[in-house]
Design an enzyme around this catalytic site. Structure first.
Site, short mmCIF file in Angstrom:
data_model
loop_
_atom_site.label_atom_id
_atom_site.label_comp_id
_atom_site.label_asym_id
_atom_site.label_seq_id
_atom_site.Cartn_x
_atom_site.Cartn_y
_atom_site.Cartn_z
CG HIS A 104 -1.75 -1.07 1.53
ND1 HIS A 104 -1.32 -2.21 2.15
CD2 HIS A 104 -3.08 -1.23 1.31
CE1 HIS A 104 -2.34 -3.04 2.29
NE2 HIS A 104 -3.42 -2.48 1.78
CG ASP A 107 1.70 -0.94 3.42
OD1 ASP A 107 0.94 -0.60 4.33
OD2 ASP A 107 1.40 -1.75 2.51
CG ASP A 299 -4.09 -10.77 -1.30
OD1 ASP A 299 -3.16 -10.72 -2.13
OD2 ASP A 299 -4.51 -9.76 -0.71
CG ASP A 310 -8.87 -11.00 6.78
OD1 ASP A 310 -8.63 -12.15 6.39
OD2 ASP A 310 -8.62 -9.98 6.11
C1 XLS Z 1 -7.53 -6.83 4.06
C2 XLS Z 1 -7.01 -7.02 2.74
C3 XLS Z 1 -5.88 -6.08 2.36
C4 XLS Z 1 -5.72 -6.02 0.88
C5 XLS Z 1 -4.93 -4.87 0.37
O1 XLS Z 1 -8.26 -7.65 4.60
O2 XLS Z 1 -6.62 -8.35 2.58
O3 XLS Z 1 -4.71 -6.44 3.01
O4 XLS Z 1 -5.12 -7.19 0.40
O5 XLS Z 1 -5.50 -3.67 0.68
NI NI Z 2 -5.67 -9.09 0.89
NI NI Z 3 -7.59 -9.68 4.08
#
Ligand code: XLS
Ligand code: NI
Ligand code: NI
Length: 442
Positions: A104, A107, A299, A310
């Protein structure tokens, strides 16, 4: 570029040692240089490290501050620290043999007092990242903008009821697209962090969805105007941080994109833990995207069945990953996407070595799943079973149904005539589950 110092002394470049190896800091299944069908495993799997977790995560949770202290995090000037942190990250990439990174905007460079200052910070850090990419060969899988942490985004970014916040978010994404392009990013991700709502008592759902679509159209137009060729990806998530997020899952994402004429510009970045939060399996989300040629990237993480949020854990569940991988390979792979470890260490995993163990485990699990899925597809047993199961649609009136030649009247005539009652056929689920286990466990 001269490397001034090493942050992971004592940890070697992780080597492939083969299944059964006893060295914990070695790969058992991921052999980056192994050639499979003319491509290295590294090129097949396109592993990526999520900068936010591995280099900005500290182990903090709602009940306490961070526990993870890294040596490169010292220094008064945040931009200089940001550069050191990048150097540590690129050293890690080389040692763990991950060819891609993802970040990001906030980051990699500290947010300033004004947008102009934030952009200056980004320019300084991105120039450094560009040199490090060149020196190491590590490439950018995707960039994105953090439109959820700053309090200004507490009620959303492009779905904020205040047009001023929408404008700020637009300006921020404009810059994020520019830096992603500058670093050769192969994709750009939109995860709607707070693009949703907490209560309909204060929310105009229709206007918010219209605004989200307008925002995405602006992003498409701007990318075109600067010649950014990367693939745009939507990352669905049903909830967290908001109670209800608009990009709930892949199916609702497809409907949203089609409703607003955006479908040809986007694919999906599917996150395992988001799939399970939506009440789906990882493989389900992959199949839904693949069925519309909209599978973009992964991801790679996992949730915890007993927790409803999460948890972003490293995934070592070979069965889950093998099923996912068969769907991905059947769909022709991820194209410009990759497997991005959007996963974080548990709070007590405070040693630098833990960062290695975590990624080794994830990479090995995916590599093993890749090999098993290739074998499953090459043998074709499941493929043949499924093809047979639908064979009645290959000829005769079944074919007429698929090609639009049949209708209620013609089908009624058949059933009242020679067809009569259908003969039940077993779905053979238990047989198939046992068959799957022979691949996993012999
Ligand atoms: C959050 C998301 C985030 C995205 C990127 O739950 O996984 O990390 O991958 O903004
Ligand atoms: Ni993500
Ligand atoms: Ni996530």
């Amino acid at each position: 570029m001269a490397k001034s110092r090493s942050y992971f002394t004592g940890i070697p470049t992780i080597a492939y040692a083969g299944p059964g190896a006893s060295n914990a800091l070695a790969f058992r299944h991921y052999n980056p240089d192994e050639i499979i069908e003319g491509k290295t495993m590294s090129e097949h799997l396109r592993f990526s490290i999520a900068y936010w977790h591995s280099f900005r995560g500290t182990g903090s949770d709602p009940f306490g501050p961070g526990t993870i202290v890294r040596p490169w995090e010292s220094g008064k000037d945040p931009v200089s620290v940001a550069k050191l942190r990048l150097e540590a990250a690129f050293e890690f990439h080389q040692k763990i043999r991950a060819p891609f990174w993802a970040f990001h905007d906030r980051d990699i460079a500290p947010e300033g007092r004004t947008l102009a200052q934030s952009n200056q910070h980004l320019d300084a850090v991105v120039a450094h990242a560009k040199q490090l990419q060149k020196a190491t060969g590590v490439k950018l899988l995707w960039g994105t903008a953090n439109l959820f942490s700053n309090p200004r985004y507490m009620c959303g970014a492009s779905t904020n009821p205040d047009a001023h916040v929408f404008a700020y978010a637009a300006a921020q994404v404009k810059k994020a697209l520019e830096i992603t392009q500058e670093l050769g990013g192969e994709n750009y991700v939109f995860w709607g962090g707070r693009e949703g709502y907490e209560t309909l008592l204060n929310t105009n759902l229709k206007r918010e969805q219209d605004h989200l679509a307008a925002f995405l159209h602006m992003a498409v137009d701007y990318a075109k105007s600067i010649g950014f060729k990367g693939q745009f990806l939507i990352e669905p998530k049903p909830k967290e941080p908001t109670k209800h997020q608009y990009d709930f899952d892949v199916a609702s994402g497809i409907a949203f994109l089609r409703t607003y004429g955006l479908e040809k510009y986007f694919k999906f970045n599917i996150e395992t833990n988001h799939a399970t939060l939506a009440g789906h399996t990882f493989q389900h989300e992959i199949e839904v995207a693949a069925s519309q040629q909209m599978l973009g990237s992964i991801d790679a993480n996992s949730g915890d069945l007993l927790l409803g949020w999460d948890t972003d854990q490293f995934n070592t569940d070979v069965k889950e990953l093998t099923l996912a991988m068969t769907s991905i390979l059947r769909a022709g792979g991820l194209g410009t996407g990759g497997f991005n470890f959007d996963a974080k260490l548990r709070r007590p995993s405070i040693d630098p070595a833990d960062l290695f163990h975590a990624h080794i485990g994830g990479m090995d699990a995916y590599a093993l799943a890749f090999k098993l899925a290739r074998k499953i597809l090459a043998d074709g047993q499941f493929e043949r079973f499924v093809a047979d199961r639908y064979a009645s649609f290959d000829t005769g009136f079944g074919r007429d149904i698929e090609t639009g030649k049949a209708n209620f009247k013609s089908l009624e005539k058949l059933v009242l005539g020679k067809l009569g009652e259908p003969t039940p056929k077993s779905g053979k689920q238990e047989y198939l589950e046992n068959l799957l286990n022979t691949y996993l466990h012999g």
